[in-house]
Design a protein around this motif. Structure first.
Motif, PDB file in Angstrom:
ATOM      1  N   LEU A  73       0.900  -1.205  -0.038  1.00  0.00           N
ATOM      2  CA  LEU A  73       0.078  -0.107  -0.099  1.00  0.00           C
ATOM      3  C   LEU A  73       1.072   1.323   0.039  1.00  0.00           C
ATOM      4  N   PRO A  74       0.832   2.088  -1.004  1.00  0.00           N
ATOM      5  CA  PRO A  74       1.720   3.179  -1.094  1.00  0.00           C
ATOM      6  C   PRO A  74       1.581   4.308   0.041  1.00  0.00           C
ATOM      7  N   THR A  75       2.481   4.701   0.654  1.00  0.00           N
ATOM      8  CA  THR A  75       2.343   5.807   1.604  1.00  0.00           C
ATOM      9  C   THR A  75       2.210   7.128   0.806  1.00  0.00           C
ATOM     10  N   HIS A  76       2.613   7.376  -0.354  1.00  0.00           N
ATOM     11  CA  HIS A  76       2.687   8.415  -1.183  1.00  0.00           C
ATOM     12  C   HIS A  76       3.668   9.361  -0.542  1.00  0.00           C
ATOM     13  N   LEU A  77       4.859   8.702   0.057  1.00  0.00           N
ATOM     14  CA  LEU A  77       5.946   9.588   0.399  1.00  0.00           C
ATOM     15  C   LEU A  77       6.964   8.721  -0.533  1.00  0.00           C
ATOM     16  N   SER A  78       7.513   9.495  -1.804  1.00  0.00           N
ATOM     17  CA  SER A  78       7.930   8.772  -2.685  1.00  0.00           C
ATOM     18  C   SER A  78       9.280   8.003  -2.353  1.00  0.00           C
ATOM     19  N   ALA A  79      10.274   8.704  -1.440  1.00  0.00           N
ATOM     20  CA  ALA A  79      11.586   8.011  -1.201  1.00  0.00           C
ATOM     21  C   ALA A  79      11.352   6.787  -0.279  1.00  0.00           C
ATOM     22  N   LEU A  80      10.364   7.291   0.827  1.00  0.00           N
ATOM     23  CA  LEU A  80       9.911   5.990   1.717  1.00  0.00           C
ATOM     24  C   LEU A  80       9.369   4.641   1.063  1.00  0.00           C
ATOM     25  N   ASP A  81       8.629   5.073   0.137  1.00  0.00           N
ATOM     26  CA  ASP A  81       8.043   3.807  -0.725  1.00  0.00           C
ATOM     27  C   ASP A  81       9.162   3.122  -1.566  1.00  0.00           C
ATOM     28  N   ALA A  82      10.138   3.915  -2.003  1.00  0.00           N
ATOM     29  CA  ALA A  82      11.242   3.461  -2.774  1.00  0.00           C
ATOM     30  C   ALA A  82      11.856   2.581  -1.893  1.00  0.00           C
ATOM     31  N   VAL A  83      12.384   2.823  -0.622  1.00  0.00           N
ATOM     32  CA  VAL A  83      13.048   2.150   0.194  1.00  0.00           C
ATOM     33  C   VAL A  83      12.171   1.052   0.684  1.00  0.00           C
ATOM     34  N   LEU A  84      10.849   0.908   0.607  1.00  0.00           N
ATOM     35  CA  LEU A  84      10.166  -0.151   1.317  1.00  0.00           C
ATOM     36  C   LEU A  84       9.606  -0.853   0.143  1.00  0.00           C
ATOM     37  N   ARG A  85       9.914  -0.948  -1.015  1.00  0.00           N
ATOM     38  CA  ARG A  85       9.755  -1.672  -2.049  1.00  0.00           C
ATOM     39  C   ARG A  85       8.317  -1.355  -2.753  1.00  0.00           C
ATOM     40  N   GLY A  86       7.766  -0.337  -2.302  1.00  0.00           N
ATOM     41  CA  GLY A  86       6.305   0.001  -2.560  1.00  0.00           C
ATOM     42  C   GLY A  86       5.435   0.627  -1.666  1.00  0.00           C
ATOM     43  N   GLY A  87       5.820   0.581  -0.550  1.00  0.00           N
ATOM     44  CA  GLY A  87       5.133   0.937   0.652  1.00  0.00           C
ATOM     45  C   GLY A  87       4.780   0.163   1.717  1.00  0.00           C
ATOM     46  N   VAL A  88       3.847   0.189   2.323  1.00  0.00           N
ATOM     47  CA  VAL A  88       3.306  -0.465   3.670  1.00  0.00           C
ATOM     48  C   VAL A  88       3.170  -2.130   3.186  1.00  0.00           C
ATOM     49  N   PRO A  89       3.595  -2.969   3.569  1.00  0.00           N
ATOM     50  CA  PRO A  89       3.637  -4.364   2.863  1.00  0.00           C
ATOM     51  C   PRO A  89       2.179  -4.790   3.280  1.00  0.00           C
ATOM     52  N   VAL A  90       1.464  -5.740   2.222  1.00  0.00           N
ATOM     53  CA  VAL A  90       0.446  -6.483   2.495  1.00  0.00           C
ATOM     54  C   VAL A  90       0.726  -7.780   3.179  1.00  0.00           C
ATOM     55  N   GLY A  91      -0.362  -8.458   4.047  1.00  0.00           N
ATOM     56  CA  GLY A  91      -0.032  -9.682   4.567  1.00  0.00           C
ATOM     57  C   GLY A  91       0.721  -9.665   5.683  1.00  0.00           C
ATOM     58  N   ALA A  92       1.038  -8.465   6.373  1.00  0.00           N
ATOM     59  CA  ALA A  92       1.900  -8.200   7.304  1.00  0.00           C
ATOM     60  C   ALA A  92       1.317  -7.128   8.459  1.00  0.00           C
ATOM     61  N   ILE A  93       2.390  -6.805   9.577  1.00  0.00           N
ATOM     62  CA  ILE A  93       1.688  -5.902  10.568  1.00  0.00           C
ATOM     63  C   ILE A  93       2.989  -4.992  10.562  1.00  0.00           C
ATOM     64  N   THR A  94       2.430  -3.693  10.215  1.00  0.00           N
ATOM     65  CA  THR A  94       3.455  -2.486  10.214  1.00  0.00           C
ATOM     66  C   THR A  94       3.073  -1.732  11.412  1.00  0.00           C
ATOM     67  N   GLU A  95       4.260  -1.231  12.116  1.00  0.00           N
ATOM     68  CA  GLU A  95       4.147  -0.424  13.395  1.00  0.00           C
ATOM     69  C   GLU A  95       4.706   0.830  13.172  1.00  0.00           C
ATOM     70  N   ILE A 241      -4.247  -8.429   3.277  1.00  0.00           N
ATOM     71  CA  ILE A 241      -4.227  -6.763   3.310  1.00  0.00           C
ATOM     72  C   ILE A 241      -3.124  -6.139   4.446  1.00  0.00           C
ATOM     73  N   PRO A 242      -2.889  -4.792   4.347  1.00  0.00           N
ATOM     74  CA  PRO A 242      -1.961  -4.403   5.309  1.00  0.00           C
ATOM     75  C   PRO A 242      -2.647  -4.032   6.671  1.00  0.00           C
ATOM     76  N   VAL A 243      -1.981  -4.542   7.839  1.00  0.00           N
ATOM     77  CA  VAL A 243      -2.439  -4.110   9.226  1.00  0.00           C
ATOM     78  C   VAL A 243      -1.570  -3.173   9.806  1.00  0.00           C
ATOM     79  N   VAL A 244      -1.890  -1.870  10.098  1.00  0.00           N
ATOM     80  CA  VAL A 244      -1.013  -0.833  10.561  1.00  0.00           C
ATOM     81  C   VAL A 244      -1.468  -0.506  11.948  1.00  0.00           C
TER      82      VAL A 244
END
Length: 359
Positions: A73-95, A241-244
């Motif tokens: 799921l893109p955060t639409h913070l371009s440099a952060l999305d690039a490092v995260l390989r696209g954004g917040v990962p689905v199928g996982a917990i992001t804190e 789905i992503p869980v944040v």
């Protein structure tokens, strides 16, 4: 399953309808209840176990599925999305972890809107998608959601009708106790199916647990957090789905500081070093797949990738505007911030002393 018809009838008569029903029964209960030999019971359990066990997938299969499904799921913070390989990962917990007022809830509001942006080729059902926002701290702001949507994506939100469409699809619940929170989490599966939920946000996971459980009930609290984490992770993996979740910070005595927000403090009659660190302890820390730390240093805010199975450790400066978080292009991240993520350990609410390694 290739079961003997007579045994199948006995299973139905004994109301053993599912693999779970059968596998939870003891060997003796099955032998007596079905009136079959011990060898027949063993054979029956083997057949059912083989049928119920998940099949192994090859890397090629997994890679093929990933090409046809959204993986981030893109955060639409371009440099952060690039490092995260696209954004917040689905199928996982992001804190998201950090002190109060640094922008954690702002980022949650952004992600809620981002999830509901117009249809993409990887998400043909996005027009009916919803977001579940579990607000334990009563910080959710409907006005802020609308402001972020209009300011960040003006091309999509040009009328009251488009604003109404997105606000109708963000579902907000306000559990007032840990018991209510676990009840909402347990009920999420039905909500995900009924409302086509594509993102679950918990803001915050720490507030109720820390207010209701005293230090002498840390074990009870950890068990509850473990249960919450297991359910959230299972839902994320099952429904892709992503869980944040938002976490708070807590004071930790005698712990090495890894983030600039971890200021020193004195306690008691003698100087004791204490630092702010992520709350909730070991059980919760290991349940998190990706950890993003938000902090403020010398009046500049930073977001840092502190834990990720796929992304390098990195830090980015940002500011908060009417459009939510915006990265500061060209801003040099101080060595103090950079080194804090290079020399990082998972911080818990227990004393920690790094041990020298002989290599």
């Amino acid at each position: 399953m290739n079961l003997d018809p007579s045994i199948l009838r006995k299973l139905v008569n004994r109301r053993l309808f599912t693999a779970k029903d059968l596998l939870l029964a003891t060997h003796l209960e099955l032998a007596e209840g079905l009136d079959i030999s011990s060898e027949a019971v063993s054979s029956l359990i083997l057949i059912v176990s083989h049928a119920a066990a998940p099949r192994a997938s090859t890397v090629l299969d997994l890679y093929g599925r990933a090409q046809h499904h959204t993986t981030h799921l893109p955060t639409h913070l371009s440099a952060l999305d690039a490092v995260l390989r696209g954004g917040v990962p689905v199928g996982a917990i992001t804190e998201l972890v950090g002190p109060a007022g640094v922008g954690k809830s702002q980022l949650c509001h952004m992600l809620a809107v981002s999830t509901l942006l117009p249809i993409t080729r990887h998400q043909p059902d996005k027009q009916t998608a919803s977001v579940m926002y579990i607000d334990t701290e009563k910080k959710f702001s409907s006005r802020r959601v609308v402001e972020i949507a209009k300011a960040r994506w003006p091309q999509y939100f040009t009328s009251q009708e488009t604003i109404r469409d997105i606000t109708e699809r963000i579902l907000v619940v306000n559990p007032g106790s840990s018991e209510a929170l676990i009840s909402h989490i347990k009920a999420l599966e039905g909500s995900i199916i009924d409302h086509n939920i594509k993102l679950v946000l918990v803001d915050s996971i720490a507030a109720l647990a820390r207010s209701e459980f005293s230090r002498d009930k840390v074990v009870d609290r950890q068990q509850m957090l473990g249960q919450q984490a297991a359910i959230l992770k299972s839902l994320a993996e099952t429904f892709r789905i992503p869980v944040v979740v938002v976490n708070q910070v807590t004071a930790q005595v005698h712990a090495p500081a890894n983030h600039p927000f971890q200021g020193s403090a004195s306690t008691g009659n003698r100087q004791q070093e204490s630092h702010l660190t992520a709350a909730l302890g070991t059980v919760w820390a290991h349940a998190v797949n990706t950890r993003l730390v938000l902090e403020s240093v010398a009046d500049v805010r930073y977001i840092k990738v502190a834990k990720s199975p796929a992304a390098p450790l990195a830090a980015f400066a940002y500011r908060i505007t009417e459009a939510g978080l915006n990265l500061l292009d060209g801003h040099r991240v101080p060595d103090q911030v950079q080194s804090s993520i290079i020399n990082m350990h998972v911080a818990h609410e227990i004393s920690y002393e790094p041990q020298p390694m002989g290599i």
